[in-house]
Design a protein around this motif. Structure first.
Motif, short mmCIF file in Angstrom:
data_model
loop_
_atom_site.label_atom_id
_atom_site.label_comp_id
_atom_site.label_asym_id
_atom_site.label_seq_id
_atom_site.Cartn_x
_atom_site.Cartn_y
_atom_site.Cartn_z
N ALA A 195 0.65 -1.63 -0.35
CA ALA A 195 0.13 -0.12 -0.06
C ALA A 195 0.56 1.51 -0.27
CB ALA A 195 -1.06 0.29 1.46
N VAL A 196 1.94 1.33 1.23
CA VAL A 196 2.52 2.14 1.11
C VAL A 196 3.45 2.72 -0.43
CG1 VAL A 196 4.97 3.35 2.40
CG2 VAL A 196 3.20 2.40 3.56
N ASP A 197 3.49 1.45 -1.07
CA ASP A 197 4.56 1.93 -2.10
C ASP A 197 3.70 1.99 -3.38
OD1 ASP A 197 7.27 1.52 -4.11
OD2 ASP A 197 6.59 -0.10 -4.92
N SER A 198 2.33 1.28 -3.26
CA SER A 198 1.59 2.04 -4.33
C SER A 198 1.18 3.15 -4.17
CB SER A 198 0.40 0.86 -3.92
OG SER A 198 1.11 -0.23 -4.26
N THR A 199 0.72 4.19 -2.88
CA THR A 199 0.54 5.28 -2.74
C THR A 199 1.90 6.61 -3.36
OG1 THR A 199 -0.62 4.90 -0.62
CG2 THR A 199 0.13 7.07 -1.34
N ARG A 200 3.67 5.83 -2.92
CA ARG A 200 4.28 7.12 -3.43
C ARG A 200 4.19 6.84 -5.29
NH1 ARG A 200 8.17 4.97 -5.24
NH2 ARG A 200 8.55 3.12 -5.13
N LEU A 201 3.77 5.63 -5.59
CA LEU A 201 3.83 6.05 -6.87
C LEU A 201 2.57 5.94 -7.67
CD1 LEU A 201 4.80 1.50 -7.27
CD2 LEU A 201 6.19 3.54 -8.20
N THR A 202 1.52 6.55 -7.22
CA THR A 202 0.76 7.55 -7.57
C THR A 202 0.96 8.52 -7.38
OG1 THR A 202 -1.32 5.27 -6.91
CG2 THR A 202 -1.86 8.17 -6.74
N ALA A 203 1.23 8.81 -6.32
CA ALA A 203 2.17 10.81 -6.28
C ALA A 203 2.96 10.91 -7.11
CB ALA A 203 2.44 10.86 -4.58
N ASP A 204 3.71 10.24 -7.43
CA ASP A 204 5.11 10.26 -8.49
C ASP A 204 4.09 10.72 -9.61
OD1 ASP A 204 6.96 10.15 -6.09
OD2 ASP A 204 7.56 8.21 -6.85
N ALA A 205 3.10 9.27 -9.81
CA ALA A 205 2.79 9.10 -11.40
C ALA A 205 1.87 11.12 -11.46
CB ALA A 205 1.66 8.76 -11.13
N ASN A 206 1.80 11.51 -10.05
CA ASN A 206 1.12 12.91 -10.53
C ASN A 206 1.30 13.47 -10.39
OD1 ASN A 206 -1.77 11.60 -11.62
ND2 ASN A 206 -1.29 11.23 -9.66
N GLY A 207 2.84 13.98 -10.09
CA GLY A 207 3.51 14.69 -9.84
C GLY A 207 3.15 15.29 -8.56
N LEU A 208 2.89 15.05 -7.39
CA LEU A 208 1.93 15.43 -6.25
C LEU A 208 3.10 15.32 -5.01
CD1 LEU A 208 -1.40 14.22 -7.04
CD2 LEU A 208 -1.08 16.94 -7.02
N SER A 209 2.62 15.72 -3.85
CA SER A 209 3.63 15.40 -2.80
C SER A 209 2.56 15.06 -1.78
CB SER A 209 4.60 16.63 -1.63
OG SER A 209 5.00 17.13 -1.07
N ILE A 210 2.91 14.09 -1.17
CA ILE A 210 2.68 13.24 -0.64
C ILE A 210 3.67 12.45 0.47
CG2 ILE A 210 0.96 10.94 -0.02
CD1 ILE A 210 -0.16 11.61 -2.62
N VAL A 211 3.89 12.44 1.85
CA VAL A 211 5.05 12.57 2.77
C VAL A 211 4.01 10.66 3.65
CG1 VAL A 211 6.33 12.46 4.85
CG2 VAL A 211 4.89 14.18 3.70
N THR A 212 4.98 9.36 2.27
CA THR A 212 4.12 8.33 3.07
C THR A 212 4.74 7.89 4.06
OG1 THR A 212 6.12 7.37 1.38
CG2 THR A 212 3.84 7.68 0.48
N HIS A 213 4.55 6.71 5.02
CA HIS A 213 4.79 6.24 6.62
C HIS A 213 4.69 4.61 6.34
CE1 HIS A 213 5.58 10.34 8.47
NE2 HIS A 213 4.49 10.72 7.68
N TRP A 214 5.69 4.18 5.90
CA TRP A 214 4.81 2.77 6.89
C TRP A 214 5.48 2.09 7.97
CZ3 TRP A 214 8.66 -1.88 5.00
CH2 TRP A 214 8.59 -3.20 5.19
N CYS A 215 4.24 1.98 8.42
CA CYS A 215 3.65 2.40 10.09
C CYS A 215 2.58 1.82 10.36
CB CYS A 215 3.85 3.06 10.62
SG CYS A 215 2.92 4.94 10.19
N ASP A 216 2.46 1.38 11.82
CA ASP A 216 0.88 0.92 11.97
C ASP A 216 0.22 1.67 12.23
OD1 ASP A 216 -0.63 -1.07 12.51
OD2 ASP A 216 0.03 -2.11 14.56
N GLY A 217 -0.89 2.07 12.02
CA GLY A 217 -1.50 2.78 12.52
C GLY A 217 -1.35 4.66 12.40
#
Length: 261
Positions: A155-177
């Motif tokens: 999920a975290v890597d998918s969100t990172r890929l989605t952010a990159d594909a759209n040129g968006l700034s999203i801070v991703t965290h691979w963590c519990d909660g």
């Protein structure tokens, strides 16, 4: 290896193994019979010439895969790519709804302007999945810091890929909660929480997520949550977060907004 329960996750995994393993490779994969189907054999046959099952023992079974195909019958590249509301969504096979938009999240996004009006500091997509909520928030709020958290690396890597594909700034965290975020640090948490752990219905992870949201939200911060109508999340949210109101409801899903005491 343990056998994934999702066919998309299995297909992506076999593709990665096919690219890595030599011609003499033999994969032994175990799983509970109730979570297995003949469709798994069909997926495996795209990548391997020899696919067969053992006899069942104690409600479990082992599948054997060997002789990688010279030219696999690929049905599409991973991660998958899709367009949702003009945004490019990219996702791995183990992510909920892959690269699509599920009906519950769609109902929540219908109220994106209302969510945006609540944002006075950082905003978090809790349980980010393929990043579709994070991407909409980042597009709508270019000057806000958008965080996306999930316990699943896919999920975290998918969100990172989605952010990159759209040129968006999203801070991703691979963590519990929200383990990476301090107490009282967030203005808005948005979530479409799970009610399954694998194939088993399990409410404990969602209750833990809501408890963590109460910790991370600052007083007066808001939680936006969408869930299946039959689930008890409204009462949990009211108890854990604070005053709660129903924003929208259709035949399947409910959207609520809660204010942290």
């Amino acid at each position: 290896m343990g056998l994934p329960t999702g066919l998309d996750e299995l297909d992506e995994l076999f593709g990665n193994l096919w690219r890595t393993l030599g011609p003499e490779a033999h994969i032994v994969a175990g799983g509970r019979i109730k979570h297995m189907s003949r469709s798994m054999n069909d997926v495996a046959a795209r990548w391997f010439n020899d696919v067969h099952a053992s006899l069942g023992v104690r409600k479990a079974r082992v599948l054997h895969f060997s002789s990688p195909r010279e030219r696999p019958a690929i049905t599409g590249e991973w991660p998958r790519t899709n367009t949702v509301n003009g945004l490019t969504i990219r996702a791995h096979g183990g992510v909920f709804h892959t690269a699509g938009l599920d009906a519950g999240t769609s109902l929540l996004l219908d109220h994106l302007d209302d969510v945006a009006a609540d944002v006075d500091s950082d905003v978090v997509d809790l349980g980010c999945g393929n990043g579709v909520i994070s991407a909409h928030l980042a597009q709508r709020l270019p000057h806000a810091r958008v965080h996306a958290t999930d316990v699943s690396w896919q999920a975290v890597d998918s969100t990172r890929l989605t952010a990159d594909a759209n040129g968006l700034s999203i801070v991703t965290h691979w963590c519990d909660g929200l383990a990476d975020l301090p107490d009282d640090s967030v203005g808005v948490v948005v979530t479409n929480p799970p009610f399954h752990r694998g194939t088993a219905q399990d409410h404990a992870p969602t209750v833990a997520m809501l408890t963590d949201a109460a910790r991370a939200l600052h007083p007066g911060g808001t939680l936006w949550c969408v869930f299946n109508n039959h689930l008890p999340w409204a009462s949990h949210v009211k108890r854990l977060i604070g005053p709660t109101r129903q924003v929208a409801r259709n035949r399947q899903y409910t959207v609520i907004r809660a204010v942290r005491r």
